[in-house]
Design a protein around this motif. Structure first.
Motif, PDB file in Angstrom:
ATOM      1  N   SER A 198       3.076   5.736  -7.312  1.00 29.93           N
ATOM      2  CA  SER A 198       2.054   6.287  -8.207  1.00 29.93           C
ATOM      3  C   SER A 198       2.062   7.810  -8.201  1.00 29.93           C
ATOM      4  CB  SER A 198       0.667   5.766  -7.826  1.00 29.93           C
ATOM      5  OG  SER A 198       0.278   6.253  -6.558  1.00 29.93           O
ATOM      6  N   ARG A 199       2.750   8.406  -7.249  1.00 27.43           N
ATOM      7  CA  ARG A 199       2.892   9.858  -7.178  1.00 27.43           C
ATOM      8  C   ARG A 199       4.294  10.312  -7.605  1.00 27.43           C
ATOM      9  NH1 ARG A 199      -1.024   8.190  -4.431  1.00 27.43           N
ATOM     10  NH2 ARG A 199      -2.815   9.445  -3.820  1.00 27.43           N
TER      11      ARG A 199
ATOM     12  N   LYS B  33       1.208   3.998 -14.318  1.00 27.57           N
ATOM     13  CA  LYS B  33       0.497   5.253 -14.082  1.00 27.57           C
ATOM     14  C   LYS B  33       0.780   6.257 -15.198  1.00 27.57           C
ATOM     15  CE  LYS B  33      -1.700   5.764 -10.375  1.00 27.57           C
ATOM     16  NZ  LYS B  33      -3.142   5.796 -10.331  1.00 27.57           N
TER      17      LYS B  33
ATOM     18  N   SER C 126       8.088  -0.530  -7.896  1.00 27.96           N
ATOM     19  CA  SER C 126       7.887   0.918  -8.027  1.00 27.96           C
ATOM     20  C   SER C 126       7.997   1.375  -9.477  1.00 27.96           C
ATOM     21  CB  SER C 126       8.893   1.676  -7.164  1.00 27.96           C
ATOM     22  OG  SER C 126       8.673   1.405  -5.803  1.00 27.96           O
TER      23      SER C 126
ATOM     24  N   VAL D  77       0.826  -1.215   0.000  1.00 25.96           N
ATOM     25  CA  VAL D  77       0.000   0.000   0.000  1.00 25.96           C
ATOM     26  C   VAL D  77       0.863   1.269   0.000  1.00 25.96           C
ATOM     27  CG1 VAL D  77      -1.766   1.297   1.268  1.00 25.96           C
ATOM     28  CG2 VAL D  77      -1.970  -1.189   1.022  1.00 25.96           C
ATOM     29  N   PRO D  78       1.780   1.439   0.952  1.00 28.60           N
ATOM     30  CA  PRO D  78       2.579   2.669   0.910  1.00 28.60           C
ATOM     31  C   PRO D  78       3.526   2.742  -0.294  1.00 28.60           C
ATOM     32  CG  PRO D  78       3.307   1.265   2.719  1.00 28.60           C
ATOM     33  CD  PRO D  78       2.064   0.662   2.155  1.00 28.60           C
TER      34      PRO D  78
ATOM     35  N   TYR E 277       2.882   1.522  -3.297  1.00 24.14           N
ATOM     36  CA  TYR E 277       2.015   1.928  -4.408  1.00 24.14           C
ATOM     37  C   TYR E 277       1.698   3.420  -4.320  1.00 24.14           C
ATOM     38  CZ  TYR E 277      -1.946   2.441  -7.502  1.00 24.14           C
ATOM     39  OH  TYR E 277      -2.773   2.874  -8.494  1.00 24.14           O
ATOM     40  N   TRP E 278       1.366   3.877  -3.127  1.00 20.00           N
ATOM     41  CA  TRP E 278       1.030   5.292  -2.930  1.00 20.00           C
ATOM     42  C   TRP E 278       2.176   6.185  -3.400  1.00 20.00           C
ATOM     43  CZ3 TRP E 278       3.313   9.136  -0.056  1.00 20.00           C
ATOM     44  CH2 TRP E 278       2.591  10.319   0.056  1.00 20.00           C
ATOM     45  N   ALA E 279       3.386   5.873  -2.945  1.00 27.20           N
ATOM     46  CA  ALA E 279       4.534   6.721  -3.294  1.00 27.20           C
ATOM     47  C   ALA E 279       4.885   6.606  -4.776  1.00 27.20           C
ATOM     48  CB  ALA E 279       5.740   6.358  -2.434  1.00 27.20           C
TER      49      ALA E 279
END
Length: 136
Positions: free
Chosen positions: A69-70, A126, A119, A62-63, A65-67
């Protein structure tokens, strides 16, 4: 007011946050299990069960993916890897043989490889889909 002064801090703060999350996840999934399992035939395994390690990996998806994807790929890779390396070193440092350093090196190398590939795949996906935002 310009956001320019905050931009240089975004990546290091994201990496620190991911390191903290990785250390907390290690503590939650692996940190409490400190004793090998002794089987009736006298053999030992562990101290971790496969479900604990899988849970740790799934939690960290989860973290990461969050990072990633940004566009914070470096933070995802190096923050997660640093957090797991520190947690492993702390958790295993009471080993008198010194072999825990080999384990820490293996955790570090494995984490670096897996979070790096994951990553890059996430960031690439993305980018190819426009990040899920209309008009991009």
């Amino acid at each position: 007011m310009s956001n320019a002064p905050r931009q240089p801090l975004r990546r290091p703060l994201a990496a620190l946050a991911l390191a903290g999350i990785a250390m907390a996840a290690w503590a939650a999934w692996l940190g409490w299990d400190q004793h090998p399992d002794v089987h009736p035939d006298g053999s030992t395994t562990g101290p971790y069960q496969a479900w604990q390690v899988i849970g740790l990996g799934l939690t960290l998806l989860v973290p990461v993916y969050w990072a990633a994807s940004r566009k914070q790929v470096e933070a995802a890779v190096f923050g997660t890897t640093a957090g797991l390396a520190v947690a492993a070193a702390y958790d295993w440092s009471d080993d008198g043989s010194g072999l825990f350093l080999i384990g820490v090196a293996m955790v570090t190398a494995g984490s670096l490889a897996v979070t790096g590939v994951l990553s890059l795949v996430i960031a690439s996906a993305k980018r190819n889909t426009g990040g899920g935002r209309p008009g991009h």
